[in-house]
Enzyme design. Structure first.
Site, short mmCIF file in Angstrom:
data_model
loop_
_atom_site.label_atom_id
_atom_site.label_comp_id
_atom_site.label_asym_id
_atom_site.label_seq_id
_atom_site.Cartn_x
_atom_site.Cartn_y
_atom_site.Cartn_z
N VAL A 216 7.42 11.92 5.66
CA VAL A 216 6.91 12.64 4.49
C VAL A 216 5.44 12.97 4.78
O VAL A 216 4.68 12.10 5.23
CB VAL A 216 7.03 11.79 3.21
N ALA B 20 0.87 -1.19 0.00
CA ALA B 20 0.00 0.00 0.00
C ALA B 20 0.90 1.24 0.00
O ALA B 20 0.78 2.13 0.83
CB ALA B 20 -0.96 0.00 1.19
N LEU B 21 1.80 1.25 -0.96
CA LEU B 21 2.89 2.22 -0.95
C LEU B 21 2.41 3.64 -1.27
O LEU B 21 1.49 3.84 -2.06
CB LEU B 21 3.96 1.79 -1.97
N HIS B 22 3.05 4.60 -0.64
CA HIS B 22 2.74 6.01 -0.86
C HIS B 22 4.07 6.76 -1.00
O HIS B 22 5.14 6.14 -1.01
CB HIS B 22 1.90 6.56 0.29
N GLN C 25 2.94 -9.23 13.49
CA GLN C 25 3.07 -7.94 14.18
C GLN C 25 1.72 -7.27 14.42
O GLN C 25 1.66 -6.17 14.95
CB GLN C 25 4.01 -7.01 13.42
N GLY D 270 5.75 8.39 1.04
CA GLY D 270 6.70 8.15 2.14
C GLY D 270 7.62 6.99 1.78
O GLY D 270 8.85 7.07 1.89
N HIS D 271 7.02 5.88 1.30
CA HIS D 271 7.82 4.74 0.87
C HIS D 271 8.70 5.14 -0.32
O HIS D 271 9.87 4.75 -0.41
CB HIS D 271 6.93 3.57 0.43
N SER E 232 -0.08 4.23 5.11
CA SER E 232 -0.93 3.35 4.30
C SER E 232 -2.35 3.35 4.88
O SER E 232 -3.32 3.14 4.16
CB SER E 232 -0.38 1.93 4.31
O1 PAF Z 1 7.06 -0.40 8.95
C1 PAF Z 1 6.54 -1.36 8.35
O2 PAF Z 1 5.91 -1.21 7.29
C2 PAF Z 1 6.67 -2.74 8.95
O3 PAF Z 1 6.61 -2.70 10.33
C3 PAF Z 1 7.92 -3.49 8.46
C4 PAF Z 1 9.18 -2.79 8.91
C5 PAF Z 1 7.90 -3.58 6.94
C6 PAF Z 1 7.92 -4.90 9.03
O4 PAF Z 1 6.80 -5.63 8.63
#
Ligand code: PAF
Length: 283
Positions: free
Chosen positions: A176, A32-34, A61, A36-37, A186
């Site tokens: 960002v 779900a990239l934006h 997580q 910031g990524h 995201s």
């Molecule tokens: O920051 C994130 O998007 C996640 O915590 C990571 C570092 C990709 C680990 O799943």
């Protein structure tokens, strides 16, 4: 740009680059990239010969099953963004590939992981350490890039790398923001129009707290931020803590540290958002 779905494929692609003597930068993401990524990828592309980006929604997580279920998954669009930004390899494994068996490793990063997100999301950082260490073992990057929006995560990854003696340089990159100040996330795509407007109070309050802080005590600044959030309908504050930027322990007075960061977490409707602001920069 190559796409690997298994660790073997990934190692094959990276092995070719290594034999050519190329340096490898790595950007771990949950997709779900934006923008910031994109900024992390751009930095990695600038500083390394090859950039690997992982796209994996890591189940270990998430302490909230609904959050995991609703987390946006947009691999096709992610690949378009990554190709445009010059990434060389995308690693998009399945859950079975990353966890062929249960990962029973238990990490402790105390006192970094006992506060803030660690206290509010039990097990979250253990899951982050599980997946990021597995990804580091698979990619063996020279440098890995993480956003400062997840300020506590960045500190914990640095500590994990120290504890496990992993030979990777961890590079923290600035938050960002959207043009109106909202920190990119995201999860922003999950906000309704009305919620997004309410969420603007977060960055506006944090920015307003900067000049306020120069003339008020730390405790009064804390109250200033807490009141602004609590007075906004639809926002539910989880915490606002003013901490030492290295130890993440709460401070009582501005003079207690040379690196001071205010970290906030709250619910905007059902969506949990975090942000932070530096009152004193790291030297
Ligand atoms: O920051 C994130 O998007 C996640 O915590 C990571 C570092 C990709 C680990 O799943």
């Amino acid at each position: 740009m190559k796409i690997a779905y298994t660790i073997d494929e990934l190692r094959g692609f990276i092995g070719e680059c290594r034999t050519e003597g190329k340096s490898v930068g790595f950007v771990p993401t949950m997709g779900a990239l934006h923008q910031g990524h994109a900024s992390l990828v751009r930095r990695s592309v600038k500083e390394n010969d090859v950039t690997v980006v992982s796209v994996f929604v890591n189940p270990t997580q998430f302490n909230d099953k609904n959050d995991l279920k609703n987390y946006p998954r947009t691999l096709e669009a992610d690949c378009v963004l990554l190709e445009n930004e010059g990434a060389s390899i995308v690693f998009a494994p399945s859950v079975e590939e990353m966890y062929p068996q249960e990962d029973t490793r238990v990490f402790s990063f105390a006192p970094l992981d006992t506060v803030m997100e660690g206290a509010c999301r039990p097990g979250h950082f253990n899951g982050v350490a599980q997946i990021v260490s597995k990804l580091f073992y698979a990619v063996e990057p020279d440098r890995a890039y993480f956003g400062e929006k997840d300020f506590q995560q960045l500190a914990i990854i640095r500590e994990m790398v120290r504890q496990l003696s992993i030979g990777v340089e961890i590079v923290g990159c600035p938050i960002v923001r959207e043009a109106d100040g909202l920190a990119m996330s995201s999860r922003n795509t999950l906000l309704s129009c009305e919620e997004r407007n309410r969420a603007l109070t977060i960055s506006r309050t944090l920015f307003a707290s900067l000049p306020f802080a120069t003339e008020h005590t730390l405790q009064d600044t804390k109250t200033f931020v807490e009141n602004a959030i609590n007075e906004t309908d639809g926002l539910e504050l989880e915490y606002f803590q003013v901490v030492d930027g290295n130890t993440l322990q709460e401070l009582k007075e501005w003079g207690d540290s040379d690196y001071v960061v205010g970290c906030i977490a709250l619910f905007c409707g059902k969506i949990r958002l975090i942000d932070n602001i530096k009152y004193k920069e790291d030297k």
